[in-house]
Design a protein around this motif. Sequence first.
Motif, mmCIF file in Angstrom:
data_model
loop_
_atom_site.group_PDB
_atom_site.id
_atom_site.type_symbol
_atom_site.label_atom_id
_atom_site.label_comp_id
_atom_site.label_asym_id
_atom_site.label_seq_id
_atom_site.Cartn_x
_atom_site.Cartn_y
_atom_site.Cartn_z
ATOM 1 N N CYS A 1 -6.852 -0.927 3.751
ATOM 2 C CA CYS A 1 -6.404 -0.487 2.428
ATOM 3 C C CYS A 1 -7.501 0.289 1.708
ATOM 4 O O CYS A 1 -7.231 1.307 1.037
ATOM 5 N N LEU B 1 0.821 -1.206 0.000
ATOM 6 C CA LEU B 1 0.000 0.000 0.000
ATOM 7 C C LEU B 1 0.856 1.258 0.000
ATOM 8 O O LEU B 1 0.544 2.227 -0.705
ATOM 9 N N GLU B 2 1.936 1.264 0.755
ATOM 10 C CA GLU B 2 2.784 2.449 0.820
ATOM 11 C C GLU B 2 3.382 2.789 -0.534
ATOM 12 O O GLU B 2 3.448 3.963 -0.935
ATOM 13 N N ASN C 1 -1.110 -3.582 3.891
ATOM 14 C CA ASN C 1 -0.438 -2.532 4.646
ATOM 15 C C ASN C 1 0.586 -3.195 5.553
ATOM 16 O O ASN C 1 0.247 -4.016 6.400
#
Length: 238
Positions: free
Chosen positions: A80, A39-40, A64
Motif C-alpha cells: 500500500c 486501496l483500490e 490491497n
Amino acid sequence: QANRVLYVSGEESVRQLKLRAQRLGVASGNLLVLSETGLEDVLQSVSDEEPDILIVDSIQTLYNGALESPPGSVGQVKDCTLALMQLAKGRDITVFVIGHVNKEGSIAGPKVLEHMVDCVLYFEGDRQSYRILRAAKNRYGATNEIGVFEMDDTGLREVPNPSQALLEGRITDEPGTCVTCVMEGARPVLAEVQALLTPTAFGNPRRSTNGFDYNRAMLLMAVLEKRGGDRKSTRLNS
C-alpha cells in the motif's frame, strides 16, 4: 488558492469525523473526507477528486484486495505504501501516511515505512498537554528539529516559547535543581534538571534516571569522581 485535501480514514466513520470537525471549528469547502480501507477505492477517489494533499489514517487499516495477507501485515503495508508513493510522484501531490507504534516502536508497519518515505515525523507526548513534532528523517531538509504544540479544546496550538512553558512554576531556591540548555536540532530549549540523593544501606549505590540517558548520566558521574574529586556520590543512592 487553498489546497484541496482528501482525508482518508480507516478507523472512523464520516459522521464521527463530522462531529469532531464541528467541535474543533473546522469548516472548509476544500476538505474532503472518505471513510474507506480498500486501496483500490482510495486510488479511484484520488483520480476523481484530484486533491493536492492526501492524508491516510492509518496505513495499518489500508489493504490491497489482491493480497491474501490481513491489513497491517508487513506485505500489506509495503504494498500500500509503494502504491501511495507512486501516486504521489506520478500525480505530483503530497501524501501523508499515518502509522501507529507500540511502546517499543517495533510494529511492522512504521519501521518498514521509514525506509520507503521521504520524511518521518514523530508525534510524541500523548499523556501530557504538550505535544512534540520531531523530524527523525528528512531527505530534503534538516533532522532532529522539533515543533512544540499544546492541546486544548479547539485542537493543537503552537507554543512559540517552549522554554517558558517548561519552566513555568519552577521554584528557583529549591535545592537539587538547575536549568540547562538542550539543543534540539538548531533550536535551543531551556529545561529543568532535578536530582535527588538519599543515603544508601547497600555497598553499591543505585542510580536511576528519568528523561535522561542512563549511560550519559554514568559518564558524567565518572568525570565528576575522576576529575572533580567528588567521591561522595559513590556512597549515595540517587
